[in-house]
Design a protein around this motif. Structure first.
Motif, short mmCIF file in Angstrom:
data_model
loop_
_atom_site.label_atom_id
_atom_site.label_comp_id
_atom_site.label_asym_id
_atom_site.label_seq_id
_atom_site.Cartn_x
_atom_site.Cartn_y
_atom_site.Cartn_z
N ASN A 39 9.67 6.19 -0.36
CA ASN A 39 10.62 5.12 -0.09
C ASN A 39 11.31 5.22 1.26
O ASN A 39 11.71 4.21 1.84
N GLU A 56 12.11 10.76 0.83
CA GLU A 56 12.70 10.24 -0.42
C GLU A 56 11.63 9.49 -1.21
O GLU A 56 10.92 8.65 -0.67
N TYR A 58 10.95 7.11 -4.82
CA TYR A 58 11.67 6.18 -5.69
C TYR A 58 10.85 5.88 -6.94
O TYR A 58 9.65 5.61 -6.84
N TYR A 92 16.18 7.97 -7.31
CA TYR A 92 15.59 8.55 -6.11
C TYR A 92 15.41 10.06 -6.25
O TYR A 92 16.12 10.71 -7.01
#
Length: 202
Positions: A39, A56, A58, A92
């Motif tokens: 993400n 990151e 998601y 996340y």
């Protein structure tokens, strides 16, 4: 005997009535394409140190997803990250390079080793069965000078679509980005990252 049968039936009915419904189901470890996505990426590091890269993930689904047995791997072999842990629904998962000191305001869900090349990487996210879940084929956004991350605009759209990425505009302690939170960008995308000067990352 009839009395015992009646008692057992009553106990079974009581358990059915008083057992809480809607308890979380077992986490899924296998996934379909797009269930979990890459993400946001700070491929350029942070204002503190260009080695302080972070990534990151998601969870695009309505259920918690176990990442045990999953991998996030660059086509050139570095980094190659065996993932562990889980991501709750619509949440996340932040990976920090080397240690948990990369982001002062966010606790890493996992740390990893291996540098991301500033000139670009092809990253593949695969589940425990080896199936490809998400792919990023280039640095379509991000700014090395400002230390602004590359942020995905729509997690439901492929990571190989250049128009689905933009350079982050939200300020955090170590640069521009939103580690561990919803992405904040200008919403526009020029199709290329800014200042891909390669540093000799350690």
């Amino acid at each position: 005997m009839k009395k015992i049968t009646t008692v057992l039936a009553s106990v079974s009915m009581a358990l059915t009535i008083f057992t809480p419904m809607g308890l979380p189901t077992e986490e899924a470890s296998a996934a379909t394409s797009g269930d979990v996505v890459v993400n946001e990426l700070a491929w350029m590091g942070t204002t503190v140190d260009y080695n302080d890269e972070w990534v990151e993930l998601y969870n695009n689904t309505g259920s918690s997803v176990s990442l045990d047995g999953w991998t996030l791997t660059a086509a050139d072999g570095t980094p190659s990250i065996p993932l562990t842990g889980s991501i709750p629904s619509d949440e996340y998962f932040v990976l920090e390079r080397t240690d948990d000191g990369t982001l002062s305001e966010v606790t890493a869900n996992q740390t990893y080793s291996g540098a991301l090349s500033n000139s670009g990487e092809v990253l593949e996210l695969r589940d425990g069965s080896g199936a490809l879940v998400d792919e990023v084929d280039a640095w379509h956004a991000g700014d090395n000078s400002a230390k602004a991350s590359m942020a995905r605009l729509d997690p439901a759209i492929t990571g190989m679509d250049a128009s689905n990425w933009a350079t982050a505009t939200h300020t955090y302690a170590e640069g521009l980005g939103t580690p561990g939170a919803a992405n904040a960008t200008s919403g526009s995308q020029n199709g290329a990252c800014n200042d891909a000067t390669e540093h000799l990352n350690q």
